[in-house]
Motif scaffolding. Structure first.
Motif, short mmCIF file in Angstrom:
data_model
loop_
_atom_site.label_atom_id
_atom_site.label_comp_id
_atom_site.label_asym_id
_atom_site.label_seq_id
_atom_site.Cartn_x
_atom_site.Cartn_y
_atom_site.Cartn_z
N LEU A 186 0.83 -1.21 0.00
CA LEU A 186 0.00 0.00 0.00
C LEU A 186 0.87 1.26 0.00
CD1 LEU A 186 -2.73 -1.08 2.57
CD2 LEU A 186 -3.15 -0.52 0.18
N GLU A 190 -0.11 1.92 -6.48
CA GLU A 190 -1.46 2.46 -6.65
C GLU A 190 -2.39 1.58 -5.81
OE1 GLU A 190 -4.65 4.49 -7.57
OE2 GLU A 190 -2.59 5.15 -8.01
N ILE A 191 -3.18 2.17 -4.91
CA ILE A 191 -3.95 1.38 -3.95
C ILE A 191 -4.85 0.35 -4.64
CG2 ILE A 191 -5.83 1.54 -2.25
CD1 ILE A 191 -4.48 3.94 -1.10
N LEU A 202 -10.24 -1.63 0.56
CA LEU A 202 -9.35 -0.77 -0.24
C LEU A 202 -9.92 0.64 -0.38
CD1 LEU A 202 -7.96 -2.87 -3.23
CD2 LEU A 202 -6.73 -2.02 -1.25
N LYS A 206 -8.28 4.14 0.99
CA LYS A 206 -8.04 5.28 0.10
C LYS A 206 -8.75 6.53 0.64
CE LYS A 206 -7.61 6.39 -4.67
NZ LYS A 206 -7.77 6.02 -6.05
N GLN A 212 -0.30 5.38 3.80
CA GLN A 212 0.43 6.07 2.74
C GLN A 212 1.82 6.45 3.26
OE1 GLN A 212 -1.57 6.35 -0.26
NE2 GLN A 212 -2.52 4.94 1.16
#
Ligand code: ATP
Length: 213
Positions: A186, A190-191, A202, A206, A212
């Motif tokens: 993650l 790209e998630i 997911l 996000k 992140q």
């Protein structure tokens, strides 16, 4: 007696390995329900950067389509390390007439002697140990448990006839996924392209900018 599966974990985040494990245990032991119990402060891991509330919310999203799966946030309301023995003590009061079965992967079982009051666990529940693909060590039963072992073929019967006290081993292997590897992915990708985790989780990750780097 009804049989309740108790599935504790950090769930940081919950992944398909957890879900397949829970479904396999449900089907094998014919549990009436499985309670997912996110730990607030895991005693044997670094304090997670993602809050217990976010981790619990992700569990809720992941299990929403399974009526037998229940989120239990009892560890979120306590202070200090989330000791399983204290959770079992509480559950025993809440569920005095049910049989309880604590579910764990092989890696957790091997570390059991480092758990707070681990020898008392079988006074409250049965134990079901599930094979794990990435386990570093082969499973060997702790000496203290050797006369408590039940073959998995007889576990459902034994576990429902007795409220606690036995241990069994499920040789089925859930998908080779870990939260550690998911967190790493993650932080790097790209998630939407991270495999091994339900879509709803997911989206939550996000939307809340979790994991992140
Ligand atoms: P981390 O990588 O952060 O240590 P984890 O993937 O092991 O996390 P936990 O939430 O700590 O996830 O796991 C809860 C329980 O589920 C533990 O008993 C663990 O052994 C078990 N478990 C998790 N993933 C698997 C898997 N893929 N196969 C078998 N058991 C698993």
């Amino acid at each position: 007696m009804e049989l309740i599966g108790i599935f504790g974990g950090t769930f940081n985040p919950i992944h398909n390995g957890h879900l397949v494990l829970a479904k396999t245990v449900l089907d094998t032991l014919h549990c009436n329900q499985i309670r997912f119990i996110p730990s607030a402060i895991p005693p044997h891991k670094a304090i997670p950067a993602v809050t217990a509330r976010h981790r619990a919310n992700m569990v809720q999203l992941a299990i929403a389509d399974h009526p037998e799966f229940i989120l239990d946030t009892c560890e979120l309301d306590r202070q200090g390390p989330s000791y399983t023995i204290e959770t079992l003590h509480l559950l025993r009061k809440r569920l005095p007439d049910q049989s309880l079965c604590l579910i764990m992967g092989q890696d957790s079982y091997l570390k059991l002697p480092t758990w707070h009051r681990w020898l008392e666990l079988l006074d409250y529940c049965h134990l079901l140990v599930v094979h794990r693909a990435d386990a570093e060590q082969k499973l060997q039963l702790h000496t203290e448990h050797q006369n408590r072992l039940v073959n998995i073929a007889h576990a459902a019967e034994q576990f429902t006839e007795n409220a606690h006290g036995f241990i069994s081993y499920l040789p089925v292997t859930p998908p080779d996924i870990s939260s550690t590897r998911i967190r790493e992915a993650l932080g790097q990708r790209e998630i939407a392209s991270v495999p091994g985790i339900p879509d709803k989780v997911l989206y939550y990750i996000k939307a809340n900018h979790l994991y992140q780097s």
